[in-house]
Enzyme design. Structure first.
Site, PDB file in Angstrom:
ATOM      1  N   PRO A 196      67.772  13.938  31.908  1.00 26.11           N
ATOM      2  CA  PRO A 196      68.599  14.473  30.823  1.00 26.11           C
ATOM      3  C   PRO A 196      68.142  13.924  29.475  1.00 26.11           C
ATOM      4  O   PRO A 196      67.678  12.800  29.399  1.00 26.11           O
ATOM      5  CB  PRO A 196      70.006  13.967  31.138  1.00 26.11           C
ATOM      6  N   ASP A 197      68.266  14.741  28.465  1.00 29.41           N
ATOM      7  CA  ASP A 197      67.951  14.211  27.151  1.00 29.41           C
ATOM      8  C   ASP A 197      69.109  13.320  26.706  1.00 29.41           C
ATOM      9  O   ASP A 197      70.158  13.264  27.321  1.00 29.41           O
ATOM     10  CB  ASP A 197      67.653  15.342  26.159  1.00 29.41           C
ATOM     11  N   PHE A 198      68.867  12.660  25.629  1.00 34.98           N
ATOM     12  CA  PHE A 198      69.822  11.637  25.228  1.00 34.98           C
ATOM     13  C   PHE A 198      71.043  12.160  24.496  1.00 34.98           C
ATOM     14  O   PHE A 198      72.120  11.606  24.581  1.00 34.98           O
ATOM     15  CB  PHE A 198      69.101  10.620  24.342  1.00 34.98           C
ATOM     16  N   ARG A 199      70.841  13.197  23.742  1.00 36.30           N
ATOM     17  CA  ARG A 199      71.847  13.492  22.732  1.00 36.30           C
ATOM     18  C   ARG A 199      72.666  14.744  22.981  1.00 36.30           C
ATOM     19  O   ARG A 199      73.565  15.034  22.200  1.00 36.30           O
ATOM     20  CB  ARG A 199      71.176  13.600  21.363  1.00 36.30           C
ATOM     21  N   ASN A 224      56.966   8.303  27.258  1.00 31.09           N
ATOM     22  CA  ASN A 224      58.081   8.265  28.206  1.00 31.09           C
ATOM     23  C   ASN A 224      58.161   6.909  28.907  1.00 31.09           C
ATOM     24  O   ASN A 224      57.138   6.289  29.185  1.00 31.09           O
ATOM     25  CB  ASN A 224      57.926   9.381  29.232  1.00 31.09           C
ATOM     26  N   ASP A 246      59.964   6.693  31.794  1.00 28.73           N
ATOM     27  CA  ASP A 246      60.511   7.002  33.116  1.00 28.73           C
ATOM     28  C   ASP A 246      59.552   6.652  34.255  1.00 28.73           C
ATOM     29  O   ASP A 246      59.930   6.716  35.424  1.00 28.73           O
ATOM     30  CB  ASP A 246      60.899   8.485  33.197  1.00 28.73           C
ATOM     31  N   HIS A 285      55.532   3.196  24.780  1.00 29.59           N
ATOM     32  CA  HIS A 285      56.851   2.627  24.518  1.00 29.59           C
ATOM     33  C   HIS A 285      57.323   1.751  25.676  1.00 29.59           C
ATOM     34  O   HIS A 285      58.511   1.547  25.874  1.00 29.59           O
ATOM     35  CB  HIS A 285      57.854   3.743  24.207  1.00 29.59           C
TER      36      HIS A 285
END
Ligand code: ZN
Length: 387
Positions: free
Chosen positions: A89-92, A163, A165, A182
């Site tokens: 899922p995206d964050f926002r 990413n 993940d 990151h």
């Protein structure tokens, strides 16, 4: 991230306090606005040299170049868009994004969970989120396996991902070909004594809703993902040698809004084709296009499928995906469970071994996690079997 790497990177000011993390932001709508430039001192990595090949290229042309092995030092840049088909899922997004789940927590604003000062004050919201990112919660998709195919064919010089993940690793991209710009959950460090903390202990605490603590000094252990204001991993500096020597740049699923990552797209020679696959045009490819850019806008999976078809790799990719995802069909395997203490034990299927622990009470299911020599990491997951 190793502490010793920080001063050198900080000196380059690669990651200023205004930096934003790709994994912590929603992909923005269409580009056109130049991102913040790299700080002085690293601008020389942007390559504008090279020969002056000017012909317009199509995706078909690029596929022909790859097939003819005229391009075999491929650098790939990826962002959150390649993980969306895996269901991350995206964050926002209101109601569904990760940020929504923090509305009832003691979090002043959602981004705070990725700020070091807040984390040290209250690490629980971060670990609530981290639990959802447990290896095995999500699986690589066809885009990750396309990149794996590039690697298997000896064409991948380096994969730069924003990413965290870990799906590139899960798809079998070796560490040597990967720059997790990151950071990642693959390693963790004590925030007090800076000792590396074993991943198993870290995840055991997180999955048990406990804050992971250092075995030596009891400081809070933080995974080596890059928080706001933190320096990028030392491996990011590989871009200095990779981009000027690349002969093809693939940019997939990123809106190129995050510096210094975004400016890497300009660091290949001007003669080098840049293939940009994203929902919409963005970044320097939108506001400063080059003659040899190829834009494939729209659904990323469709764009990758098209390139794969032009390369003649469709069947090969299908086989790879089936082979890899077949590994995860635990329910289809015959298990041999050797009992361990307190309801734990091992599951063996052929050469593979998983640790097994009880799943949710009353479900009759097990939770599996483990590794074998042929694969860096295996997902955990609930499965039912005969023991
Ligand atoms: Zn410690």
């Amino acid at each position: 991230m190793a502490q010793w790497a920080r001063p050198a990177i900080r000196a380059l000011r690669l990651w200023g306090p205004s930096g934003e993390l790709a994994w912590a932001r929603r992909l923005r709508s269409a580009g056109g606005r130049p991102p913040t430039r790299l700080a002085a001192g690293v601008s020389s990595v942007s390559g504008n040299g090279g020969d002056s090949a000017k012909e317009k290229l199509s995706l078909q042309d690029v596929a022909a170049l790859i097939r003819a092995r005229a391009c075999q030092r491929v650098v790939v840049m990826v962002g959150a868009g390649i993980s969306t088909p895996s269901g991350i899922p995206d964050f926002r997004s209101p109601g569904t994004g990760f940020y929504s789940s923090f509305q009832h927590c003691d979090v002043p604003y959602p981004e705070a969970i990725f700020e070091l000062t807040f984390f040290l004050h209250n690490p629980r919201p971060f670990f609530t989120w981290a639990k959802k990112m447990h290896p095995g919660s999500y699986r690589p998709n066809v885009i990750h396996y396309f990149l794996r195919l590039l690697q298997d064919k000896g064409l991948l010089l380096r994969l730069y991902t924003q990413n965290i993940d870990g799906l590139e690793r899960a798809a079998g991209i070796p560490d040597s070909r990967l720059v997790e710009a990151h950071g990642s959950f693959a390693s963790a460090t004590c925030t007090v004594c800076r000792r590396a903390a074993p991943a198993e202990g870290f995840w055991a605490a997180v999955m048990g809703d406990r804050v992971p603590r250092c075995a030596v000094c009891t400081g809070v252990v933080k995974p080596d993902i890059v928080f706001f204001g933190e320096a990028l991993p030392q491996r990011f500096l590989l871009h200095v040698v990779d981009f000027p020597t690349a002969d093809l740049l693939l940019i997939l699923g990123t809106s190129l809004q995050v510096e210094p990552f975004a400016s890497l797209s300009e660091a290949v020679r001007s003669s080098v084709p840049r293939v940009f696959m994203n929902q919409e045009a963005a970044g320097s490819l939108a506001w400063c296009p080059r003659s040899r850019d190829v834009l494939q806008l729209g659904e990323l999976v469709d764009s990758v499928d098209r390139l794969v078809a032009l390369l003649g790799w469709t069947e090969e990719l299908k086989d790879l995906v089936q082979r890899e995802t077949g590994r995860y069909r635990l329910g289809a395997l015959t298990w041999a469970v050797s009992p361990g203490p307190a309801g734990t034990g091992q599951v063996q299927a052929g050469a593979l071994t998983w640790a097994v622990s009880p799943g949710p009470a009353g479900t009759g299911r097990y939770r599996l996690s483990g590794s074998n020599t042929g694969c860096q990491s295996w997902p955990s997951g609930d499965g039912a079997g005969t023991g």
